[in-house]
Design an enzyme around this catalytic site. Structure first.
Site, mmCIF file in Angstrom:
data_model
loop_
_atom_site.group_PDB
_atom_site.id
_atom_site.type_symbol
_atom_site.label_atom_id
_atom_site.label_comp_id
_atom_site.label_asym_id
_atom_site.label_seq_id
_atom_site.Cartn_x
_atom_site.Cartn_y
_atom_site.Cartn_z
ATOM 1 N N CYS A 2 95.323 72.783 28.364
ATOM 2 C CA CYS A 2 96.007 73.975 28.873
ATOM 3 C C CYS A 2 95.522 75.192 28.079
ATOM 4 O O CYS A 2 94.786 75.059 27.117
ATOM 5 C CB CYS A 2 97.501 73.843 28.687
ATOM 6 S SG CYS A 2 98.155 72.301 29.326
ATOM 7 N N ARG A 27 90.810 76.773 31.787
ATOM 8 C CA ARG A 27 91.282 75.638 30.981
ATOM 9 C C ARG A 27 92.315 74.786 31.704
ATOM 10 O O ARG A 27 92.698 73.716 31.230
ATOM 11 C CB ARG A 27 91.920 76.144 29.670
ATOM 12 C CG ARG A 27 90.956 76.843 28.751
ATOM 13 C CD ARG A 27 91.678 77.343 27.522
ATOM 14 N NE ARG A 27 92.226 76.264 26.729
ATOM 15 C CZ ARG A 27 91.565 75.607 25.788
ATOM 16 N NH1 ARG A 27 90.316 75.917 25.516
ATOM 17 N NH2 ARG A 27 92.143 74.641 25.110
ATOM 18 N N TRP A 74 97.344 72.454 32.596
ATOM 19 C CA TRP A 74 96.578 71.337 33.149
ATOM 20 C C TRP A 74 97.430 70.126 32.815
ATOM 21 O O TRP A 74 97.503 69.709 31.666
ATOM 22 C CB TRP A 74 95.203 71.280 32.489
ATOM 23 C CG TRP A 74 94.406 70.089 32.876
ATOM 24 C CD1 TRP A 74 94.292 68.910 32.190
ATOM 25 C CD2 TRP A 74 93.591 69.947 34.029
ATOM 26 N NE1 TRP A 74 93.457 68.063 32.857
ATOM 27 C CE2 TRP A 74 93.012 68.662 33.987
ATOM 28 C CE3 TRP A 74 93.295 70.786 35.111
ATOM 29 C CZ2 TRP A 74 92.159 68.199 34.976
ATOM 30 C CZ3 TRP A 74 92.441 70.310 36.087
ATOM 31 C CH2 TRP A 74 91.882 69.039 36.013
ATOM 32 N N ASN A 98 99.936 73.427 24.124
ATOM 33 C CA ASN A 98 98.731 72.788 24.658
ATOM 34 C C ASN A 98 98.538 71.519 23.843
ATOM 35 O O ASN A 98 98.544 71.579 22.619
ATOM 36 C CB ASN A 98 97.540 73.754 24.471
ATOM 37 C CG ASN A 98 96.197 73.077 24.649
ATOM 38 O OD1 ASN A 98 96.071 72.142 25.430
ATOM 39 N ND2 ASN A 98 95.203 73.552 23.919
ATOM 40 N N GLY A 99 98.393 70.365 24.510
ATOM 41 C CA GLY A 99 98.154 69.126 23.770
ATOM 42 C C GLY A 99 99.090 68.016 24.215
ATOM 43 O O GLY A 99 99.646 68.052 25.316
ATOM 44 N N GLU A 482 73.601 55.631 35.198
ATOM 45 C CA GLU A 482 74.237 56.928 34.943
ATOM 46 C C GLU A 482 73.238 57.912 34.317
ATOM 47 O O GLU A 482 73.196 59.081 34.679
ATOM 48 C CB GLU A 482 75.467 56.728 34.047
ATOM 49 C CG GLU A 482 76.164 57.985 33.574
ATOM 50 C CD GLU A 482 76.671 58.899 34.677
ATOM 51 O OE1 GLU A 482 76.647 58.502 35.865
ATOM 52 O OE2 GLU A 482 77.053 60.034 34.366
ATOM 53 N N LYS A 486 72.232 61.419 36.041
ATOM 54 C CA LYS A 486 72.381 62.716 35.358
ATOM 55 C C LYS A 486 71.078 63.483 35.424
ATOM 56 O O LYS A 486 71.052 64.668 35.718
ATOM 57 C CB LYS A 486 72.757 62.533 33.888
ATOM 58 C CG LYS A 486 74.149 62.442 33.404
ATOM 59 C CD LYS A 486 75.199 63.367 33.841
ATOM 60 C CE LYS A 486 75.663 63.156 35.235
ATOM 61 N NZ LYS A 486 76.931 62.524 35.459
ATOM 62 N N GLU A 489 70.192 64.686 39.121
ATOM 63 C CA GLU A 489 71.025 65.711 39.753
ATOM 64 C C GLU A 489 70.895 67.077 39.086
ATOM 65 O O GLU A 489 71.067 68.097 39.743
ATOM 66 C CB GLU A 489 72.487 65.285 39.847
ATOM 67 C CG GLU A 489 73.215 65.172 38.546
ATOM 68 C CD GLU A 489 74.671 64.742 38.705
ATOM 69 O OE1 GLU A 489 75.276 65.030 39.740
ATOM 70 O OE2 GLU A 489 75.188 64.115 37.773
ATOM 71 N N HIS A 505 60.495 42.486 39.403
ATOM 72 C CA HIS A 505 60.609 42.145 40.826
ATOM 73 C C HIS A 505 60.248 43.324 41.725
ATOM 74 O O HIS A 505 60.625 43.350 42.890
ATOM 75 C CB HIS A 505 62.028 41.652 41.131
ATOM 76 C CG HIS A 505 62.385 40.424 40.363
ATOM 77 N ND1 HIS A 505 61.853 39.183 40.658
ATOM 78 C CD2 HIS A 505 63.169 40.242 39.261
ATOM 79 C CE1 HIS A 505 62.316 38.293 39.794
ATOM 80 N NE2 HIS A 505 63.109 38.912 38.929
ATOM 81 N N LYS A 604 81.471 69.862 43.466
ATOM 82 C CA LYS A 604 82.205 69.186 42.393
ATOM 83 C C LYS A 604 83.087 68.084 42.954
ATOM 84 O O LYS A 604 83.227 67.031 42.364
ATOM 85 C CB LYS A 604 83.043 70.216 41.622
ATOM 86 C CG LYS A 604 83.817 69.627 40.451
ATOM 87 C CD LYS A 604 82.880 69.149 39.349
ATOM 88 C CE LYS A 604 83.587 68.383 38.246
ATOM 89 N NZ LYS A 604 82.671 67.478 37.530
HETATM 90 C C1 F6R Z 1 77.833 63.086 39.198
HETATM 91 C C2 F6R Z 1 79.142 63.341 39.776
HETATM 92 C C3 F6R Z 1 79.511 62.651 41.047
HETATM 93 C C4 F6R Z 1 80.990 62.249 41.026
HETATM 94 C C5 F6R Z 1 81.396 61.670 42.387
HETATM 95 C C6 F6R Z 1 82.827 61.162 42.379
HETATM 96 O O1 F6R Z 1 77.647 63.755 37.997
HETATM 97 O O2 F6R Z 1 79.893 64.107 39.254
HETATM 98 O O3 F6R Z 1 78.690 61.561 41.286
HETATM 99 O O4 F6R Z 1 81.170 61.295 40.004
HETATM 100 O O5 F6R Z 1 81.267 62.659 43.377
HETATM 101 O O6 F6R Z 1 83.728 62.173 42.072
HETATM 102 P P1 F6R Z 1 85.180 61.831 41.577
HETATM 103 O O7 F6R Z 1 85.069 61.181 40.255
HETATM 104 O O8 F6R Z 1 85.882 63.163 41.512
HETATM 105 O O9 F6R Z 1 85.797 60.926 42.584
#
Ligand code: F6R
Length: 609
Positions: A2, A27, A74, A98-99, A482, A486, A489, A505, A604
């Protein structure tokens, strides 16, 4: 995560607080509120949702005092609602926080017995009542605040004020950031410097255990025992945008650096060391139901799916239960053999991903008990689940997920411990041993991210390459996936993650001197096998970047770059390994001049199919 703010001076406090909260909204933004001392009374205005709603409420009922505190929330304890929004009042005192207060339940029971009435579901409200209680004992605001702080366990930044001492604001912190500053006959406090920059460029960062006392004439800092403490004033040259990112060039880098705290917060208050158990009150599934479940399903998308795969290795190894992992968009269109009473775990940072939501609804229709691991409190997935574990990572702003992933893995560790103890596969001593290992994780990540310069050097060597291969085995196979995700993307470099043993394979055909291969080779029972995969790569002249355990000596001669990760139990290695791969991807992307926080074509939260 928060944001808190406070002002004492001669200007209209509500205006200063609202302007400051706008800067802190990044935040947290599920609700907001302010409290202002006006004509000898505390006036509180709170509203759910964006700050705009609070501004509208204030336009209807203007506030005119010159002392006040504010908060943008938050949620961690209790859903986003007006009642749970801060500030929280008890009689003539009011506070923002906050916390996480770990021992709030014990205080709550005691305060309820003493006649205090709780209006919210938050852990924060106990602080207001404790402060009121100590003031009723005849203490000044500052003395009562010290007594209150001594009784709190957890992480916090707190600001408070009271009617009887209108010329004073009190603040403290432990594990959460807090900065104070002085203007012209005014003093300010906030979670970070962003709200202060409009008033002063000279600020003081408080340290854990400091008590700050703010009056219009300035700020004094003492320890919790009352002894004066000296803290240097710092000049801040950042502009507002840089300040919001805490001085980091991108939110992604800031969020990578926030991981030790996010992991700690996800763990905090959720275990009992004496009994070696995880304490997950919102799970709402009985030990019998957990024992009887025939199988466990884990479903998620993208990065969250990778966390789910880590969960499979973990639960099967620690708990001896069959676990099936699926991608949300696949699960919903096949015929999953979910049976009545199975446990279905949905993982999601946002709690709004359409495919994950649809899969959870389908699992519930088939009779499964739905448990979610979610970062956004009150999100659709959390609301629709039977039980929930919140990852307490704070808002994740960068599109590429970082701290939410490590938070999810931490939540899965707690869940595995819980199931292991319930099924009696783990003894009290086993539980305590695992808890010790969990508690060491934030420190391991800290040590990785402190060595950022090594990733910058690696990135300089490889950022112009067109293809990367990531190899891992066992629980680090999902981490190879992963790491590759990263990189692709945020840098737009083609990258593939593979189970190291699967390379021969097919993908081995791709390997040549132009294809860097990232190998995850912790000292675990698969180490020797991973090394032979590495030899196969080396024999085809590929540059090798090896991530190995700290004690590793052998690979130096084989790999082109070696990065040592703090030694951990193999099952815990995914967290520090991931932090390393995030930094590698980040620095490669920045060298390629890519807007890492907003990579092309991505959103996002994917709320459509
Ligand atoms: C990659 C990324 C996406 C999310 C995916 C699921 O860095 O952020 O692959 O992990 O869109 O999103 P959530 O976790 O919000 O369901």
């Amino acid at each position: 995560m928060c944001g808190i703010i406070g002002y004492i001076g001669n200007d209209n406090a509500a205006d200063v607080l609202i302007e400051g909260l706008k800067r802190l909204e990044y935040r947290g933004y599920d609700s907001a509120g302010i409290a202002v001392l006006q004509h000898g009374r505390i006036e509180i205005r709170r509203s759910v949702g964006k700050l705009l709603h609070l501004e509208d409420a204030l336009k209807k009922e203007l506030l005119s005092g010159t002392v006040g505190i504010g908060h943008t929330r938050w949620a961690t304890h209790g859903k986003p609602s007006e009642q749970n929004a801060h500030p929280h009042r008890s009689g003539n005192v009011v506070i923002v926080h906050n916390g996480i207060i770990e021992n709030y339940l014990a205080h709550k029971r005691r305060l309820e017995t003493a006649g205090y009435r709780f209006q919210s579901e938050t852990d924060t409200e106990v602080i207001a009542h404790l402060l009121a209680l100590h003031m009723e004992e005849g203490h000044s605001l500052e003395q009562a605040f010290r007594a209150t702080v001594r009784e709190l366990h957890g992480s916090y930044a707190i600001a408070g004020l009271c009617v009887s001492e209108p010329e004073t604001l009190v603040v403290t912190k432990s594990g959460c950031p807090l900065v104070v500053g002085q203007g012209d006959k005014a003093a300010f406090l906030a979670s970070d410097v962003t709200p202060l920059l409009a008033h002063t460029r000279h600020v003081t960062f408080l340290e854990d255990g400091d008590i700050g006392t703010l009056t219009p004439l300035g700020v004094t800092v003492t320890g919790v025992d009352g002894h004066p403490v000296h803290r240097d004033e710092v000049r801040i040259d950042w502009n507002a945008e840089a300040a919001e990112k805490g001085g980091y060039p991108h939110f992604m880098l800031k969020e990578i650096h926030e991981q030790p705290q996010a992991i700690l917060d996800t763990l905090r208050g959720r275990y009992s060391y004496d009994s070696g158990e995880a304490d997950l009150p919102d799970l709402a599934i009985t030990p019998d139901q957990l024992r009887d479940a025939r199988s466990i399903w884990i479903v998620a998308c993208g990065t969250s799916w990778h966390a789910g795969m880590v969960g499979k290795y973990l639960l099967e190894e620690l708990v001896h239960k069959p676990v099936q992992v699926d991608i949300g968009s696949e699960f919903r269109y096949r015929n999953p053999m979910v049976q009545e009473g199975d446990v279905f775990i949905a993982l999601s940072q946002s709690g709004e991903t359409a495919d994950t939501l649809a899969a959870a609804r389908e699992a519930r229709r088939l009779g499964a008990y739905v448990l979610s691991i979610v970062n956004v409190v009150g999100s659709t997935l959390a609301r629709e689940s039977d039980g929930v574990i919140y990852t307490r990572c704070g808002p994740e702003i960068s599109v590429a997920s970082t701290k939410a992933f490590t938070g999810q893995v931490m939540a899965l560790y707690l869940l595995a411990l819980h199931v292991g103890r319930v099924r009696q596969v783990l003894s009290v001593e086993d539980g305590q041993w695992w808890l010790d290992q969990f508690m060491a994780l934030p420190g391991h990540v800290e040590r990785v991210i402190k060595r950022e310069a090594e990733f910058v050097a690696m990135a300089h060597r490889f950022y112009e390459k067109k293809n990367f291969l990531y190899l891992g085995r066992g629980i680090n196979y999902p981490i190879a996936l992963e790491g590759a995700l990263k990189l692709k993307e945020i840098s737009y470099i083609h990258a593939e993650g593979y189970a190291a043993g699967e390379m021969k394979h097919g993908p081995i055909a791709l390997i040549d001197e132009d294809m860097p291969v990232v190998v995850l080779a912790p000292r675990d029972r698969l180490y020797e096998k991973t090394v032979s995969n590495l030899m196969e790569v080396k024999a085809r002249s590929a540059p090798v970047i090896a991530f190995v355990s700290e004690s590793e000596q052998e690979l130096e001669a084989l790999a082109d770059c070696v990065f040592r990760i703090p030694n951990t139990h193999a099952l815990l290695s995914p967290i520090p390994f991931t932090a390393a791969l995030q930094l590698l991807a980040y620095h490669i992307a920045t060298l390629r001049n890519i807007d890492v926080d907003r990579p092309r074509n991505l959103a996002k939260s994917v709320t459509v199919e």
